[in-house]
Scaffold this motif. Sequence first.
Motif, mmCIF file in Angstrom:
data_model
loop_
_atom_site.group_PDB
_atom_site.id
_atom_site.type_symbol
_atom_site.label_atom_id
_atom_site.label_comp_id
_atom_site.label_asym_id
_atom_site.label_seq_id
_atom_site.Cartn_x
_atom_site.Cartn_y
_atom_site.Cartn_z
ATOM 1 N N SER A 1 0.909 -1.392 -0.057
ATOM 2 C CA SER A 1 -0.045 0.050 0.058
ATOM 3 C C SER A 1 0.833 1.248 0.094
ATOM 4 O O SER A 1 2.041 1.187 0.196
ATOM 5 N N THR A 2 0.311 2.403 -0.496
ATOM 6 C CA THR A 2 1.008 3.548 -0.285
ATOM 7 C C THR A 2 1.564 3.985 1.115
ATOM 8 O O THR A 2 2.630 4.345 1.306
ATOM 9 N N LYS A 3 0.670 3.790 1.908
ATOM 10 C CA LYS A 3 1.150 3.810 3.396
ATOM 11 C C LYS A 3 2.352 3.054 3.753
ATOM 12 O O LYS A 3 3.195 3.674 4.410
ATOM 13 N N GLU A 4 2.389 1.869 3.446
ATOM 14 C CA GLU A 4 3.399 0.999 3.888
ATOM 15 C C GLU A 4 4.898 1.460 2.995
ATOM 16 O O GLU A 4 5.935 1.057 3.610
ATOM 17 N N LYS B 1 5.603 4.521 2.265
ATOM 18 C CA LYS B 1 6.010 5.563 2.705
ATOM 19 C C LYS B 1 6.937 5.040 4.181
ATOM 20 O O LYS B 1 7.697 5.835 4.620
ATOM 21 N N ARG B 2 6.355 4.158 4.986
ATOM 22 C CA ARG B 2 6.900 3.801 6.259
ATOM 23 C C ARG B 2 8.057 3.192 5.722
ATOM 24 O O ARG B 2 9.031 3.413 6.655
ATOM 25 N N ARG C 1 4.736 8.459 11.865
ATOM 26 C CA ARG C 1 3.718 9.271 11.327
ATOM 27 C C ARG C 1 3.140 8.413 9.970
ATOM 28 O O ARG C 1 2.030 8.520 9.744
ATOM 29 N N HIS C 2 3.757 7.419 9.264
ATOM 30 C CA HIS C 2 3.392 6.476 8.582
ATOM 31 C C HIS C 2 3.194 5.151 8.799
ATOM 32 O O HIS C 2 3.043 4.123 8.264
ATOM 33 N N THR C 3 3.073 5.112 10.288
ATOM 34 C CA THR C 3 2.717 3.847 10.783
ATOM 35 C C THR C 3 1.079 3.680 11.274
ATOM 36 O O THR C 3 0.654 4.527 11.742
ATOM 37 N N PRO C 4 0.407 2.707 10.691
ATOM 38 C CA PRO C 4 -0.997 2.587 11.185
ATOM 39 C C PRO C 4 -1.128 2.495 12.780
ATOM 40 O O PRO C 4 -0.540 2.264 13.463
ATOM 41 N N HIS D 1 -0.926 -0.714 14.441
ATOM 42 C CA HIS D 1 0.136 -1.281 14.386
ATOM 43 C C HIS D 1 1.060 -1.647 15.330
ATOM 44 O O HIS D 1 1.132 -0.783 16.418
#
Length: 485
Positions: free
Chosen positions: A86-89, A91-92, A244-247, A250
Amino acid sequence: MIHVEPSNKRVRPLAKVSSLVNLMSPSKNGAVRRFGQTIQSLRSDTKSPGTTLKGNSRSSGPTPTKRRNSTLWSETLDIHQKSTFSTKEIKRQEAIYELFRGEQDLIEDLQLARKAYHDPMLKLSIMTEEELAHIFGDLDAYIPLHEDLLIKLTEETGSDGTVAQIGQIVIDWLPGLNAYRNYCSNQLAAKALLDQKKQDRRVQDFLQRCLESPFSRKLDLWSFLDIPRSRLVKYPLLLREILRHTPPDHPDVTSLEKAITIIQEILSDINVRKGESECQYYIDKLEYLDEKQRDPLIDNCKTLLCHGELRTKSGSRLHVFLFSELLVLTRPVTRNDRSCFQVCRRPIPVKDLALEDLQDGEIRMGGSFRGAFTNGEKAKNVFRVSSTDASHCQSHTLHVSDVYHKQQWLNCLRTAIAQQQGASPDVQEGEAVPAKRRSAARVCDVNTDENCPPASGPKLRRQTLSKSRLDQKLHESQKRKETKV
């Protein structure tokens, strides 16, 4: 995304000197002292600097500067792999990879400082072993520390190139950064010694040749020696970027939050120690013409809030120090090839300090007040400090280079006064900040007492003057000539 790639861009000085982000050498514009911020490094395939120094002849054209690889984590994946995240992952993982690459660069730079600068200068007897130890510190001890973090991150990396959890790894590793306390505390003295040694032609020539070599990336030696401090202040930012990019759900969130708290505590402790060391460094450089000038409060000063070059109303240059307990006015001098600061007036205790923000044009440079004389240039960025103590009765009108640095000085002075006197630092512009009620001190005329020796005489009673009497006293005071500091 935080930009970790180093830069040698100059930054404007900040208002306090007690922070790690603060620099050390005195400025010429009245600014508060700050520490420079550069962090650069060398790739592992860099040539040995010894080959550069052997020949006397130089190449016909400039050698290209070495550049650091800036590949992103996502650029190491093929199209199929990238589509599975995913885009979020992404970035993380980019943020984690940025931390990883920064550690690699840091290690290479620490190794470069040793191999390209320290060892050759020792071998060529350009500096003594003691001088090099003072300037370079124990750089070798820090390399295994950062290599350890790289190993742990590598072991945690999965077959798909991702790091599932990083928080606990960082928590276990962070206490090792306490090793930097002595290094950072010694930076001011190390920089001063390096600047002194640069007066030696052999040192000057060696450093210039290194600067012109491709491995330096056009950075001077101090840029490399400043790397540990520069890296330390980046850790909270890097960890916050990962968080900031960690759900929210998580399992790494709690550990990352704890890691951020730990690194902030470590940096706070280093800041305190560094501030105390810097404060003592300048206290040791104060020189007194008369032992009566030495206020016993100087022994209680643990913090240097700000310092810099200011001018008096008559145009004289002063180097002013605002310690936690004292305001000290000095002149830079050289004694036996040693730079120091000659105290020109008795220091003013902050508890007796009064501050007045003067409006632009209210003071004329050269001695005239409120345009009483036609000559002299109207001054901008001026403030007045004075003592309410009867034995001091000092008043100094000080001129700053620009409005930015004036505001820095006002903020630092108001904060110091509030801490010592229990007053609020939020004072309206143009309002005097007295240490005590004026009635409790000897009545001092701001013109006749400006920068003059303490006058003898009885204390005056508090009295109420009529408007005509006030006008007469002002007229008389304008005719008196002020004495320079």
